[in-house]
Each structure stands twice: as structure tokens, then as C-alpha cells.
Design a protein around this motif. Structure first.
Motif, PDB file in Angstrom:
ATOM      1  N   UNK A 197       9.068  -3.213  -7.668  1.00  0.00           N
ATOM      2  CA  UNK A 197       9.391  -2.791  -6.660  1.00  0.00           C
ATOM      3  C   UNK A 197       8.271  -1.183  -6.328  1.00  0.00           C
ATOM      4  N   UNK A 198       9.187  -0.582  -6.965  1.00  0.00           N
ATOM      5  CA  UNK A 198       8.463   0.627  -6.689  1.00  0.00           C
ATOM      6  C   UNK A 198       7.171   0.796  -6.663  1.00  0.00           C
ATOM      7  N   UNK A 199       6.197   0.503  -7.464  1.00  0.00           N
ATOM      8  CA  UNK A 199       5.142   0.112  -7.424  1.00  0.00           C
ATOM      9  C   UNK A 199       4.287   0.002  -6.218  1.00  0.00           C
ATOM     10  N   UNK A 200       5.320  -1.728  -5.338  1.00  0.00           N
ATOM     11  CA  UNK A 200       5.057  -2.360  -4.847  1.00  0.00           C
ATOM     12  C   UNK A 200       4.573  -1.461  -3.401  1.00  0.00           C
ATOM     13  N   UNK A 201       5.967  -0.886  -3.507  1.00  0.00           N
ATOM     14  CA  UNK A 201       6.213   0.394  -2.233  1.00  0.00           C
ATOM     15  C   UNK A 201       5.438   1.130  -1.686  1.00  0.00           C
ATOM     16  N   UNK A 202       4.508   2.137  -3.576  1.00  0.00           N
ATOM     17  CA  UNK A 202       3.620   2.937  -3.284  1.00  0.00           C
ATOM     18  C   UNK A 202       2.882   2.075  -2.326  1.00  0.00           C
ATOM     19  N   UNK A 203       2.056   1.108  -3.206  1.00  0.00           N
ATOM     20  CA  UNK A 203       0.755   0.917  -2.464  1.00  0.00           C
ATOM     21  C   UNK A 203       0.622   0.635  -1.332  1.00  0.00           C
ATOM     22  N   UNK A 204       2.515  -0.548  -0.914  1.00  0.00           N
ATOM     23  CA  UNK A 204       2.183  -0.225   0.532  1.00  0.00           C
ATOM     24  C   UNK A 204       2.164   0.515   1.545  1.00  0.00           C
ATOM     25  N   UNK A 205       2.804   1.180   0.758  1.00  0.00           N
ATOM     26  CA  UNK A 205       2.794   2.542   2.287  1.00  0.00           C
ATOM     27  C   UNK A 205       1.321   2.869   1.736  1.00  0.00           C
ATOM     28  N   UNK A 206       0.447   3.560   1.417  1.00  0.00           N
ATOM     29  CA  UNK A 206      -0.503   3.926   0.743  1.00  0.00           C
ATOM     30  C   UNK A 206      -0.927   3.167   1.833  1.00  0.00           C
ATOM     31  N   UNK A 207      -1.580   1.908   1.776  1.00  0.00           N
ATOM     32  CA  UNK A 207      -2.335   1.157   2.116  1.00  0.00           C
ATOM     33  C   UNK A 207      -2.013   0.685   4.420  1.00  0.00           C
ATOM     34  N   UNK A 208      -1.029   1.472   4.048  1.00  0.00           N
ATOM     35  CA  UNK A 208      -0.358   0.873   5.793  1.00  0.00           C
ATOM     36  C   UNK A 208      -1.050   2.770   6.367  1.00  0.00           C
ATOM     37  N   UNK A 209      -1.131   3.687   6.074  1.00  0.00           N
ATOM     38  CA  UNK A 209      -0.807   5.088   6.350  1.00  0.00           C
ATOM     39  C   UNK A 209      -2.958   4.734   6.043  1.00  0.00           C
ATOM     40  N   UNK A 210      -3.297   4.363   5.391  1.00  0.00           N
ATOM     41  CA  UNK A 210      -4.897   4.494   5.572  1.00  0.00           C
ATOM     42  C   UNK A 210      -5.406   3.331   6.078  1.00  0.00           C
ATOM     43  N   UNK A 211      -4.717   2.585   6.705  1.00  0.00           N
ATOM     44  CA  UNK A 211      -5.150   1.636   8.400  1.00  0.00           C
ATOM     45  C   UNK A 211      -4.807   2.375   9.306  1.00  0.00           C
ATOM     46  N   UNK A 212      -3.504   3.110   9.157  1.00  0.00           N
ATOM     47  CA  UNK A 212      -3.160   3.519  10.525  1.00  0.00           C
ATOM     48  C   UNK A 212      -3.362   4.599  11.048  1.00  0.00           C
ATOM     49  N   UNK A 213      -3.601   5.808   9.697  1.00  0.00           N
ATOM     50  CA  UNK A 213      -4.641   7.215   9.707  1.00  0.00           C
ATOM     51  C   UNK A 213      -5.370   7.141   8.884  1.00  0.00           C
ATOM     52  N   UNK A 214      -5.430   7.781   8.185  1.00  0.00           N
ATOM     53  CA  UNK A 214      -7.348   7.636   7.452  1.00  0.00           C
ATOM     54  C   UNK A 214      -7.005   7.743   5.633  1.00  0.00           C
TER      55      UNK A 214
END
Length: 214
Positions: free
Chosen positions: A147-164
Motif C-alpha cells: 500500500x505504501x509503495x502503491x500510494x507513492x507511485x500513484x501520487x507520483x504518476x498523478x503529479x507527472x500528469x497534472x504538473x510535470x
């Protein structure tokens, strides 16, 4: 186009994210002290990952994450931030990482995992079911680690898409190195608490903001 070297840009972005995180979300000395406690146990968990990942996750979630989030939920002021001249709503909207709404979702999943493994030890045949409490705790630990790894990866991908990508990589670096930085930043917080100071006056923040707008 940014012509600065990648590492230089990353370092700058990381500094900005750390500074914003501190000045916006860590006014309470109790919150700072709980972050210090959290950081210490996170570092212990980091070391334990190499020989007992399940126990590392149990320690990280049950001690580090609970103390860390308790500081934010129960002790951090949620009213208007006069130091930064920003409302709580504004700060929640611009938060790079997990704001209160995202944290509630993440923590709800965290709480649901032990219950799911207790009621359905095999997770509908996906894993080998535990035969005793020790086995159940091991499965919970591994699930929390995932869950910790998934939460980290999910937010990283989200920030990449939403910002850079740079914002995403900097935030991931920040999260993974926060325990080291928090110890450096908040090691004196318990001393201030013993002196009766519940809120950090944030004079250094005020001086920095005045210098930027002066």
C-alpha cells in the motif's frame, strides 16, 4: 525551456517543496515533535526492510504514520494562516502531496486491509492463507508495504500528469528523505514544548517572505 542541469533543477524544486511543506503545515510544536518521533521510527523501519520487510511495514504504519498523521489531524491549526496569508482551503488545494482528503482515503484503505485479511485470509485465493496470528500479521505487513509503495507511485504518476515530471520526482525524493530532514528540522521541537511554546512563531518564515516581497 529550462537549460539548468537536471540535478540542479531537482535540488531547487526539492528545496521549494520542503520549504512550503514546513511553512504551511508544521506550525504546531506538538506536530513537529510527533514528526520527530515519526522520523526516528521511519529510519528504523528503513533498516528493517533489508531483513524483515513485514515488520518494517508494521512499525512504519502503526508508529510512524499514526504519530505523523495525528500531528496533522489533531494539533496543526486549521484556521487562517496569518504567517503565510493563506486560508486552510487554499493550502489544501495547492498541497503537492496528500492533503487531508487524500489522506482519509489512504488511511481508510490502511484500516480495511487487516479486516479483509482477517475475514478472508486467502483474499479469495490470491495468497496462501495464514494459519495463525503471526502469519496474519506478516500478511498485513506485506500488504501495508504494498500500500505504501502503491500510494507513492500513484501520487507520483498523478503529479507527472497534472504538473510535470520534475515536480513528481522531487516530491518522491522528498517523501523518501523526509525522515532525515525532519530530524534535522524538528529535533528541538520537544524542548520548545517543555518551555510551553505550543505554536512555532515562524519568525524565519516571516523574514523570508518579507525579503522576497521587499
Amino acid at each position: 525551456m529550462n537549460d539548468k542541469p537536471f540535478l540542479q533543477t531537482l535540488a531547487h524544486t526539492l528545496r521549494v517543496q520542503r520549504w512550503d511543506d514546513h511553512r504551511y503545515y508544521h506550525h504546531s510544536r506538538i506536530n513537529q515533535s510527533l514528526h520527530l518521533l515519526s522520523a526516528i521510527f521511519f529510519l528504523i523501519s528503513y533498516a528493517m526492510l533489508f531483513f524483515n520487510p513485514a515488520m518494517a511495514a508494521l512499525l512504519a504504519w502503526c508508529v510512524s504514520m499514526t504519530s505523523r498523521q495525528a500531528g496533522h489531524f489533531f494539533f496543526e491549526p486549521r484556521g487562517y494562516d496569518h504567517v503565510n496569508q493563506a486560508s486552510d482551503q487554499h493550502k489544501e488545494e495547492i498541497k503537492i502531496g496528500y492533503n487531508i482528503q487524500r489522506k482519509i482515503v489512504l488511511l481508510a484503505i490502511w484500516v480495511a486491509i487487516p479486516a479483509a485479511l482477517w475475514l478472508q485470509p486467502s483474499l479469495l485465493g490470491l495468497i496462501q492463507p495464514a494459519n495463525d496470528v503471526q502469519g496474519w500479521l506478516h500478511d498485513v505487513g506485506i500488504a501495508w508495504l504494498a500500500l505504501g509503495a502503491a500510494g507513492l507511485i500513484f501520487r507520483v504518476l498523478q503529479l507527472w500528469i497534472q504538473q510535470d515530471l520534475m515536480t513528481a520526482v522531487a516530491w518522491m525524493t522528498k517523501i523518501l528523505t523526509d525522515p532525515f530532514h525532519d530530524i534535522m528540522l524538528y529535533h528541538k521541537a520537544p524542548l520548545y514544548l517543555l518551555r510551553g511554546e505550543l505554536i512555532d512563531p515562524m519568525d524565519h518564515v516571516s523574514h523570508d517572505l518579507n525579503a522576497k516581497h521587499g
